[in-house]
Design a protein around this motif. Structure first.
Motif, PDB file in Angstrom:
ATOM      1  N   MET A  72      46.165  41.575  36.524  1.00  0.00           N
ATOM      2  CA  MET A  72      46.704  41.052  35.266  1.00  0.00           C
ATOM      3  C   MET A  72      46.246  41.856  34.057  1.00  0.00           C
ATOM      4  O   MET A  72      46.784  41.705  32.956  1.00  0.00           O
ATOM      5  CB  MET A  72      46.313  39.576  35.076  1.00  0.00           C
ATOM      6  CG  MET A  72      47.066  38.611  35.983  1.00  0.00           C
ATOM      7  SD  MET A  72      46.755  36.871  35.569  1.00  0.00           S
ATOM      8  CE  MET A  72      45.132  36.625  36.312  1.00  0.00           C
ATOM      9  N   THR A  90      49.157  37.964  30.970  1.00  0.00           N
ATOM     10  CA  THR A  90      48.757  39.363  30.843  1.00  0.00           C
ATOM     11  C   THR A  90      47.442  39.423  30.088  1.00  0.00           C
ATOM     12  O   THR A  90      47.330  38.864  28.993  1.00  0.00           O
ATOM     13  CB  THR A  90      49.830  40.174  30.097  1.00  0.00           C
ATOM     14  OG1 THR A  90      51.061  40.110  30.829  1.00  0.00           O
ATOM     15  CG2 THR A  90      49.412  41.626  29.976  1.00  0.00           C
ATOM     16  N   PRO A 126      53.899  34.973  33.623  1.00  0.00           N
ATOM     17  CA  PRO A 126      52.560  35.302  34.133  1.00  0.00           C
ATOM     18  C   PRO A 126      51.658  35.772  32.996  1.00  0.00           C
ATOM     19  O   PRO A 126      52.118  36.388  32.029  1.00  0.00           O
ATOM     20  CB  PRO A 126      52.833  36.432  35.136  1.00  0.00           C
ATOM     21  CG  PRO A 126      54.261  36.241  35.530  1.00  0.00           C
ATOM     22  CD  PRO A 126      54.959  35.728  34.306  1.00  0.00           C
ATOM     23  N   MET A 143      43.245  39.419  41.623  1.00  0.00           N
ATOM     24  CA  MET A 143      44.392  38.988  40.804  1.00  0.00           C
ATOM     25  C   MET A 143      44.129  39.196  39.313  1.00  0.00           C
ATOM     26  O   MET A 143      45.028  39.590  38.551  1.00  0.00           O
ATOM     27  CB  MET A 143      44.719  37.522  41.099  1.00  0.00           C
ATOM     28  CG  MET A 143      45.389  37.328  42.453  1.00  0.00           C
ATOM     29  SD  MET A 143      45.968  35.640  42.753  1.00  0.00           S
ATOM     30  CE  MET A 143      44.407  34.797  43.006  1.00  0.00           C
ATOM     31  N   TYR A 164      48.461  33.978  37.508  1.00  0.00           N
ATOM     32  CA  TYR A 164      49.013  35.260  37.941  1.00  0.00           C
ATOM     33  C   TYR A 164      50.510  35.139  38.257  1.00  0.00           C
ATOM     34  O   TYR A 164      51.300  36.024  37.937  1.00  0.00           O
ATOM     35  CB  TYR A 164      48.255  35.750  39.175  1.00  0.00           C
ATOM     36  CG  TYR A 164      48.791  37.029  39.778  1.00  0.00           C
ATOM     37  CD1 TYR A 164      48.591  38.258  39.137  1.00  0.00           C
ATOM     38  CD2 TYR A 164      49.490  37.017  40.979  1.00  0.00           C
ATOM     39  CE1 TYR A 164      49.081  39.433  39.690  1.00  0.00           C
ATOM     40  CE2 TYR A 164      49.983  38.185  41.534  1.00  0.00           C
ATOM     41  CZ  TYR A 164      49.779  39.395  40.885  1.00  0.00           C
ATOM     42  OH  TYR A 164      50.273  40.555  41.434  1.00  0.00           O
ATOM     43  N   TYR A 165      50.898  34.022  38.869  1.00  0.00           N
ATOM     44  CA  TYR A 165      52.289  33.841  39.281  1.00  0.00           C
ATOM     45  C   TYR A 165      53.132  33.074  38.261  1.00  0.00           C
ATOM     46  O   TYR A 165      54.312  32.817  38.501  1.00  0.00           O
ATOM     47  CB  TYR A 165      52.345  33.121  40.626  1.00  0.00           C
ATOM     48  CG  TYR A 165      51.895  33.981  41.779  1.00  0.00           C
ATOM     49  CD1 TYR A 165      52.691  35.006  42.267  1.00  0.00           C
ATOM     50  CD2 TYR A 165      50.649  33.774  42.369  1.00  0.00           C
ATOM     51  CE1 TYR A 165      52.271  35.805  43.323  1.00  0.00           C
ATOM     52  CE2 TYR A 165      50.220  34.566  43.427  1.00  0.00           C
ATOM     53  CZ  TYR A 165      51.038  35.575  43.903  1.00  0.00           C
ATOM     54  OH  TYR A 165      50.617  36.367  44.946  1.00  0.00           O
TER      55      TYR A 165
END
Length: 243
Positions: A241, A22, A20, A237, A117-118
């Motif tokens: 992050m 960052t 994911p 989202m 995000y995933y």
């Protein structure tokens, strides 16, 4: 043949999961500024807006296919207008396909943000490239074919040549640009109904009103809810992050 094999391998590799994304504030602000620069000024919007229109019309097309309608063709014009010709039973299918034009760029933008995000940004890029390539069969005018070819070519080049570490940033940027573009188009269609009434007959909301017993403002509200919800979810989202 070697080029095709390299492309196909890149597409398949994209379906591998990645970490994911960052985010840190300054790179995110820089990316957001770049997205605004490419979508807000009229000069750059004349180009990127064609891609948003393409996604808009694909939203109509896929919604039509989902409800069993037959697609006769799709046209995109250089003035950012588009047209989808489909046939099928009147009623729900016509209304459903008619609704998913303006909201689609926002939903796709949110989905792209979610993929970062995933940890599925690479898969999102590969899927998007395949969809854009397959959508060429729908086009029926030269301007539309040119827009579709450029969009599909750009997607294939991104799949093949984007470094692995940069894919999530590219996908996030595309998502943000589609979200900004969808908001811009929402204000445009609302403006047609409030200030430029002479163009109202070409509005999706007006066309939906003629196909149903619900007024145009109801459909404008529906566009606003879906687009606004997509922006809020994407923003949430992105906030998660941030580190």
């Amino acid at each position: 043949m070697e080029i095709i094999e390299r492309w196909w391998q890149a597409v398949l590799t994209g379906f591998n999961s990645s970490d994911p994304l960052t985010l840190t504030p300054w790179p995110l602000l820089g990316l957001a500024a770049l997205c605004v620069l490419l979508t807000v000024p009229r000069a750059t919007w004349r180009i990127f807006g064609l891609y948003v229109t393409f996604v808009h019309e694909l939203g109509h097309a896929f919604a039509a296919l989902l409800t069993g309608r037959f697609i006769h063709g799709l046209k995109i014009r250089l003035d950012h207008s588009g047209e989808l010709a489909s046939s099928g039973k009147p009623g729900f299918s016509a209304v459903f396909s008619g609704f998913w034009g303006y909201p689609t760029p926002a939903v796709v933008g949110m989905a792209l943000v979610a993929s970062t995000y995933y940890g599925h940004a690479s898969a999102a890029l590969s899927i998007g490239a395949l969809i854009l390539l397959g959508s060429l069969i729908f086009l029926r005018n030269w301007a539309g074919i040119a827009v579709a070819l450029c969009s599909a070519l750009a997607a294939q080049l991104l799949v093949v040549y984007t470094p692995v570490r940069a894919i999530a940033w590219v996908v996030l940027g595309l998502g943000l640009m589609l979200l900004v573009g969808s908001v811009r188009d929402l204000f445009k269609v609302i403006g047609v109904h409030t200030r430029r009434r002479g163009l109202v007959a070409s509005s999706d909301a007006y066309i939906l009103a003629t196909r149903s017993w619900l007024p145009a403002w109801f459909w404008l509200l529906g566009f606003t809810v879906v687009i606004g919800g997509s922006v809020l979810i994407a923003g949430w989202m992105i906030a998660l992050m941030l580190r």
